[in-house]
Enzyme design. Structure first.
Site, PDB file in Angstrom:
ATOM      1  N   HIS A  17       0.816  -1.214   0.000  1.00 47.25           N
ATOM      2  CA  HIS A  17       0.000   0.000   0.000  1.00 47.25           C
ATOM      3  C   HIS A  17       0.851   1.267   0.000  1.00 47.25           C
ATOM      4  O   HIS A  17       0.403   2.325   0.443  1.00 47.25           O
ATOM      5  CB  HIS A  17      -0.964  -0.015   1.192  1.00 47.25           C
ATOM      6  CG  HIS A  17      -2.065  -1.025   1.034  1.00 47.25           C
ATOM      7  ND1 HIS A  17      -3.285  -0.732   0.466  1.00 47.25           N
ATOM      8  CD2 HIS A  17      -2.104  -2.339   1.326  1.00 47.25           C
ATOM      9  CE1 HIS A  17      -4.036  -1.820   0.446  1.00 47.25           C
ATOM     10  NE2 HIS A  17      -3.342  -2.808   0.972  1.00 47.25           N
ATOM     11  N   HIS A 108       0.561 -16.251   7.842  1.00 46.97           N
ATOM     12  CA  HIS A 108       1.071 -15.105   7.091  1.00 46.97           C
ATOM     13  C   HIS A 108       2.440 -14.711   7.646  1.00 46.97           C
ATOM     14  O   HIS A 108       2.922 -15.303   8.611  1.00 46.97           O
ATOM     15  CB  HIS A 108       0.086 -13.933   7.171  1.00 46.97           C
ATOM     16  CG  HIS A 108       0.155 -12.980   6.019  1.00 46.97           C
ATOM     17  ND1 HIS A 108       1.169 -12.058   5.883  1.00 46.97           N
ATOM     18  CD2 HIS A 108      -0.657 -12.808   4.948  1.00 46.97           C
ATOM     19  CE1 HIS A 108       0.976 -11.360   4.775  1.00 46.97           C
ATOM     20  NE2 HIS A 108      -0.123 -11.791   4.181  1.00 46.97           N
ATOM     21  N   ASP A 366      -7.141 -12.759  -2.755  1.00 49.78           N
ATOM     22  CA  ASP A 366      -7.460 -13.843  -3.681  1.00 49.78           C
ATOM     23  C   ASP A 366      -7.851 -15.102  -2.924  1.00 49.78           C
ATOM     24  O   ASP A 366      -7.166 -15.479  -1.964  1.00 49.78           O
ATOM     25  CB  ASP A 366      -6.233 -14.172  -4.542  1.00 49.78           C
ATOM     26  CG  ASP A 366      -5.873 -13.062  -5.505  1.00 49.78           C
ATOM     27  OD1 ASP A 366      -6.447 -13.040  -6.598  1.00 49.78           O
ATOM     28  OD2 ASP A 366      -5.019 -12.227  -5.159  1.00 49.78           O
TER      29      ASP A 366
END
Length: 423
Positions: A17, A108, A366
């Site tokens: 970002h 993650h 996704d």
């Protein structure tokens, strides 16, 4: 590190970002015709928002060449490539009792990044985000163009598995795809144009593609995710590439592929299934290579002139690499991708403050990375081959300056190397 390659060096930059992402490419050969139009097609194949099966993040991923070219020709100086982030939503990652930034997302990189650096990006995974791969794909497109123009190399990847659905499942007769005639015919002829006829999944079989699409949609609707497999073939790769002992070409390919976010496995040639095949059947017997038409040797055809190999193999269980060095046959391999870690389901976990809680991730993600991973795998394959090619070119150029000895093959006459044999 953020740099890949020893000769053709690519350094990527940017966070998920941040204002932009991109890369710097060092040591691209000068004199290559190159514009954004050569790079953009692969960027478009990788970009988000392609279908209902991908993240809805709306990024056009328009690439800009900042340096290293003039009048559409490479100068040999560093090439800077930039893509602006246009659809940032860092606020998706904060606020409320279910604040995603209060919890390390299960599976993650949030926790490991904070353990390593003591700080982490507050949104989107930062450098661990798949958005980092934009620089790889841009640089890979440059490498691909050089490989195609100079040597006629073709690199094509496709979806071969999603969850339990496989294009070429193992059977008693064919425990490895290396012995499956249907697979061998596919990698001999498949093109990117053909692969993209099977959007959004990119599996080149209508029946299996439909099954995979339904499977991904089912996991998406349940706010879950699923993994899969990408298969890649490299055709017309020059023989003699690869640097024993620690930089064998299959080792550098594995390094490249396993550096892609979400990858969990790599196998080349017969792979793990080859363990079930006896050596008498697995060995790739040598045969005399078929002659190349004179038109291709002297450059009269539309294809780049090719070296004239003396030998080839009857089978290709080795996957085009023997002893870590390319033998001129097709190089093919599989890359396994895990299910995306960020899912919308509520998950019982522990926060950074060590207190138990429930994480229900926000943001746009996704349900399966496989369809968009296809051009990333192609890009990393191109970077590996390009780097190895420049290494071998340097070696042969240096050897060509030495007197020819009885035990050596003259570089100008060697047929099984990078030198283009011309009539």
């Amino acid at each position: 590190m953020s740099t890949f390659g020893q000769y053709f060096r690519v350094t990527t930059y940017g966070e998920s970002h941040g204002r932009s992402v991109g890369c710097i490419v060092d040591n691209c050969p000068p004199g290559l015709q190159l514009t954004e139009d050569d790079i953009q097609p692969q960027m478009t194949r990788r970009r988000p928002g392609q279908s209902a099966l991908t993240t809805p993040r709306d990024e056009k991923d328009r690439v800009e060449i900042q340096s290293g070219t003039e009048a559409g020709v490479t100068l040999g100086s560093p090439i800077a490539l930039r893509v602006m982030n246009e659809d940032q939503r860092p606020h998706d990652y904060g606020g409320g009792g279910k604040n995603i930034d209060a919890f390390p997302r299960p599976s993650h990189a949030d926790w490991t990044y904070k353990e390593k650096y003591g700080v982490k990006s507050s949104s989107g995974g930062g450098r661990s985000s798949a958005r980092e791969t934009i620089g790889r794909v841009a640089a890979g497109a440059i490498a691909e163009k050089y490989l195609r123009v100079a040597h006629g190399v073709e690199i094509v990847a496709f979806t071969s598995g999603v969850g339990h659905e496989h294009l070429f499942p193992s059977t008693a007769e064919h425990p490895t795809q290396a012995t499956n005639p249907a697979f061998l015919q596919l990698i001999d002829t498949v093109t990117r144009a053909r692969i993209d006829e099977f959007l959004p999944v990119r599996c080149p079989d209508a029946t299996q593609c439909a099954k995979m699409e339904r499977l991904i949609a089912d996991f998406r609707d349940r706010k879950d995710s699923i993994g899969g497999v990408v298969t890649c073939v490299i055709r017309n790769c020059p023989s003699g590439l690869g640097e024993p002992c620690f930089d064998k070409l299959e080792a550098t390919l594995a390094h490249a592929m396993l550096s892609i976010p979400a990858t969990k496995g790599f196998e080349i040639g017969s792979g793990f299934g080859g363990c079930e095949v006896p050596g008498s059947a697995h060995n790739d017997a040598f045969v005399k290579a078929p002659a190349i038409p004179p038109a291709e040797l002297n450059g009269a055809s539309s294809e780049p002139p090719r070296a004239r190999p003396r030998l080839t193999t009857k089978t290709n269980n080795s996957g085009g690499i023997q002893g870590g060095i390319t033998n001129g046959a097709h190089i093919y391999f599989n890359v396994a991708f895990k299910p995306p870690a960020t899912i919308g389901q509520a998950q019982q976990t522990v926060g950074y403050d060590e207190a138990e809680g429930v994480l229900e991730a926000k943001g746009r993600h996704d349900p399966c990375v496989i369809p968009r991973a296809v051009p990333i795998v192609e890009a990393m394959a191109a970077l590996v081959v390009m780097d190895a090619l420049l290494a071998q070119s340097a070696r042969q150029s240096a050897r060509g300056l030495l007197p020819v000895l009885a035990q050596t093959v003259p570089v100008g006459e060697q047929e099984n190397n990078l030198t283009k044999a011309r009539a």
